[in-house]
Design a protein around this motif. Structure first.
Motif, PDB file in Angstrom:
ATOM      1  N   TYR A  11       0.900  -1.157   0.000  1.00 23.10           N
ATOM      2  CA  TYR A  11       0.000   0.000   0.000  1.00 23.10           C
ATOM      3  C   TYR A  11       0.934   1.200   0.000  1.00 23.10           C
ATOM      4  O   TYR A  11       1.501   1.533   1.044  1.00 23.10           O
ATOM      5  N   ILE A  14       3.994   1.005   2.224  1.00 18.38           N
ATOM      6  CA  ILE A  14       3.838  -0.073   3.218  1.00 18.38           C
ATOM      7  C   ILE A  14       3.894  -1.431   2.521  1.00 18.38           C
ATOM      8  O   ILE A  14       3.103  -1.715   1.627  1.00 18.38           O
ATOM      9  N   ALA A  16       2.963  -4.778   2.649  1.00 14.77           N
ATOM     10  CA  ALA A  16       1.970  -5.505   3.455  1.00 14.77           C
ATOM     11  C   ALA A  16       2.126  -7.024   3.364  1.00 14.77           C
ATOM     12  O   ALA A  16       1.860  -7.732   4.331  1.00 14.77           O
ATOM     13  N   ALA A  35      -2.198 -12.028  13.863  1.00 14.39           N
ATOM     14  CA  ALA A  35      -2.773 -10.940  14.653  1.00 14.39           C
ATOM     15  C   ALA A  35      -3.392  -9.893  13.727  1.00 14.39           C
ATOM     16  O   ALA A  35      -3.226  -9.944  12.504  1.00 14.39           O
ATOM     17  N   GLY A  37      -3.684  -6.853  11.585  1.00 14.89           N
ATOM     18  CA  GLY A  37      -2.681  -6.150  10.794  1.00 14.89           C
ATOM     19  C   GLY A  37      -1.579  -7.025  10.238  1.00 14.89           C
ATOM     20  O   GLY A  37      -0.646  -6.532   9.598  1.00 14.89           O
ATOM     21  N   SER A  41      -6.219  -9.992   5.524  1.00 17.47           N
ATOM     22  CA  SER A  41      -7.206  -9.440   4.584  1.00 17.47           C
ATOM     23  C   SER A  41      -6.541  -9.043   3.277  1.00 17.47           C
ATOM     24  O   SER A  41      -7.105  -9.232   2.194  1.00 17.47           O
ATOM     25  N   THR A  42      -5.356  -8.498   3.377  1.00 13.97           N
ATOM     26  CA  THR A  42      -4.621  -8.124   2.168  1.00 13.97           C
ATOM     27  C   THR A  42      -4.425  -9.349   1.269  1.00 13.97           C
ATOM     28  O   THR A  42      -4.627  -9.280   0.046  1.00 13.97           O
ATOM     29  N   GLU A  82     -14.479  -9.924   5.255  1.00  9.54           N
ATOM     30  CA  GLU A  82     -14.682  -9.583   6.652  1.00  9.54           C
ATOM     31  C   GLU A  82     -15.811  -8.540   6.739  1.00  9.54           C
ATOM     32  O   GLU A  82     -16.005  -7.766   5.820  1.00  9.54           O
ATOM     33  N   GLU A 159     -12.029 -13.957   8.166  1.00 11.74           N
ATOM     34  CA  GLU A 159     -12.492 -13.754   9.551  1.00 11.74           C
ATOM     35  C   GLU A 159     -13.984 -14.002   9.737  1.00 11.74           C
ATOM     36  O   GLU A 159     -14.692 -13.108  10.218  1.00 11.74           O
ATOM     37  N   GLN A 191      -8.490 -14.780  13.203  1.00  3.63           N
ATOM     38  CA  GLN A 191      -7.769 -14.429  14.433  1.00  3.63           C
ATOM     39  C   GLN A 191      -8.055 -15.451  15.510  1.00  3.63           C
ATOM     40  O   GLN A 191      -7.291 -15.591  16.462  1.00  3.63           O
TER      41      GLN A 191
HETATM   42  P1  ATP Z   1      -7.192  -7.372  10.424  1.00  5.27           P
HETATM   43  O1  ATP Z   1      -7.487  -8.603  11.147  1.00  5.27           O
HETATM   44  O2  ATP Z   1      -7.129  -6.162  11.283  1.00  5.27           O
HETATM   45  O3  ATP Z   1      -8.006  -7.165   9.180  1.00  5.27           O
HETATM   46  P2  ATP Z   1      -5.128  -8.327   8.739  1.00  5.27           P
HETATM   47  O4  ATP Z   1      -4.232  -9.413   9.182  1.00  5.27           O
HETATM   48  O5  ATP Z   1      -6.235  -8.690   7.832  1.00  5.27           O
HETATM   49  O6  ATP Z   1      -5.701  -7.561   9.976  1.00  5.27           O
HETATM   50  P3  ATP Z   1      -4.472  -6.320   6.801  1.00  5.27           P
HETATM   51  O7  ATP Z   1      -5.769  -5.615   6.962  1.00  5.27           O
HETATM   52  O8  ATP Z   1      -4.259  -7.131   5.602  1.00  5.27           O
HETATM   53  O9  ATP Z   1      -4.207  -7.246   8.076  1.00  5.27           O
HETATM   54  O10 ATP Z   1      -3.310  -5.249   6.933  1.00  5.27           O
HETATM   55  C1  ATP Z   1      -1.941  -5.514   6.689  1.00  5.27           C
HETATM   56  C2  ATP Z   1      -1.120  -4.245   6.785  1.00  5.27           C
HETATM   57  O11 ATP Z   1      -1.453  -3.361   5.723  1.00  5.27           O
HETATM   58  C3  ATP Z   1      -1.342  -3.453   8.058  1.00  5.27           C
HETATM   59  O12 ATP Z   1      -0.131  -2.899   8.432  1.00  5.27           O
HETATM   60  C4  ATP Z   1      -2.322  -2.370   7.647  1.00  5.27           C
HETATM   61  O13 ATP Z   1      -2.155  -1.218   8.437  1.00  5.27           O
HETATM   62  C5  ATP Z   1      -1.912  -2.119   6.222  1.00  5.27           C
HETATM   63  N1  ATP Z   1      -3.084  -1.693   5.422  1.00  5.27           N
HETATM   64  C6  ATP Z   1      -4.230  -2.388   5.244  1.00  5.27           C
HETATM   65  N2  ATP Z   1      -5.067  -1.727   4.414  1.00  5.27           N
HETATM   66  C7  ATP Z   1      -4.451  -0.598   4.063  1.00  5.27           C
HETATM   67  C8  ATP Z   1      -4.783   0.518   3.225  1.00  5.27           C
HETATM   68  N3  ATP Z   1      -5.942   0.561   2.569  1.00  5.27           N
HETATM   69  N4  ATP Z   1      -3.873   1.497   3.114  1.00  5.27           N
HETATM   70  C9  ATP Z   1      -2.693   1.457   3.761  1.00  5.27           C
HETATM   71  N5  ATP Z   1      -2.305   0.449   4.552  1.00  5.27           N
HETATM   72  C10 ATP Z   1      -3.162  -0.565   4.712  1.00  5.27           C
END
Ligand code: ATP
Length: 234
Positions: A11, A14, A16, A35, A37, A41-42, A82, A159, A191
């Motif tokens: 992103y 970042i 990810a 956990a 973040g 979801s990414t 989710e 999730e 989670q």
């Molecule tokens: P959650 O359970 O909170 O959804 P997750 O394991 O699914 O967590 P992601 O949502 O995939 O994690 O996020 C992975 C990383 O990418 C995190 O550091 C998050 O802050 C960052 N991130 C997610 N979406 C975006 C976005 N639209 N823009 C910038 N950074 C993002």
């Protein structure tokens, strides 16, 4: 089989997902735990074709997945995101039927709807209610039901237990096993590591965008690092 190799997703600046490689064999439940973040979801949105990877490959039965989210869905890879995303002002039935929008077999659709109602009797009872009136657990079931209506080859569940009571969580996990018994392949992000690992044939632990552990669900349940970090065992 769905195969992800060396996937990198950003992103902006970042990073990810970092060189993520996973395999989801046909007919199995594969789970990724991690956990908030960690990148679950990414990973799901990238598999569904919504987010684009900077590098790496995603193949399904040896062929690259199509580039657009629509074509990925048409190929049978279906995301149940989710937080459900139902249409609050449509009925439960209308929401579920919407999952069949790419299908042209009314008889099959009818049969699948009956099957889905047998999995989730509460949705049958509430089929004419607006989706917005359902409880969180019921909404999650409706979201899974909508995914199933598209006859997925692979169901991506992000999730499914988020925000659910323990009772509904158990229901949802029971249903996931029933869906598998029908021959579906399931990739599950959770989670709730304990429940997810219990039903997983294979599992991955994601930490800050990286796969740090993998093994069978049982192996990871027995792994002291997993127990300490994700299962609350000390
Ligand atoms: P959650 O359970 O909170 O959804 P997750 O394991 O699914 O967590 P992601 O949502 O995939 O994690 O996020 C992975 C990383 O990418 C995190 O550091 C998050 O802050 C960052 N991130 C997610 N979406 C975006 C976005 N639209 N823009 C910038 N950074 C993002």
């Amino acid at each position: 089989m769905l195969k992800v190799e060396n996937l990198n997703v950003y992103y902006g600046r970042i990073h990810a997902l970092k060189n993520v490689s996973i395999e989801v064999p046909k007919g199995q439940i594969v789970t990724v735990v991690g956990a908030n973040g960690a990148g679950k979801s990414t990973l799901m949105w990238t598999l569904a074709g919504v987010l684009k990877a900077k590098s790496g490959t995603i193949t399904y039965n040896g062929k690259s997945l199509p580039a657009s989210a629509h074509d990925v869905a048409a190929a049978g890879v279906i995301l149940v995101p989710e937080r459900r995303r139902l249409y609050a002002n449509l009925t439960v039935r209308e929401n579920i039927i919407m999952g069949a929008f790419l299908r042209k077999d009314p008889e099959g659709i009818k049969k699948d709807l009956e099957f889905i109602y047998s999995l989730f009797p509460i949705l049958k009872e509430r089929s004419n209610q607006y989706a917005g009136t359902l409880s969180g657990g019921e909404q999650q079931m409706a979201a899974i039901a909508r995914g199933l209506m598209s006859r997925p080859k692979i169901l991506l569940l992000d999730e499914p237990s988020l925000g659910l009571s323990p009772l509904y969580t158990s229901e949802v996990f029971k249903t996931i096993l029933q869906i598998k018994a029908q021959g579906a392949t399931i990739f599950l992000a959770e989670q709730n590591a304990h429940k997810a690992l219990e039903i997983a044939d294979r599992a991955y632990v994601l930490e800050t965008g990286r796969v740090v552990l993998s093994g069978s669900g049982k192996e990871l349940l027995a792994n002291p690092k997993v127990q300490e970090a994700y299962l609350g065992v000390r």
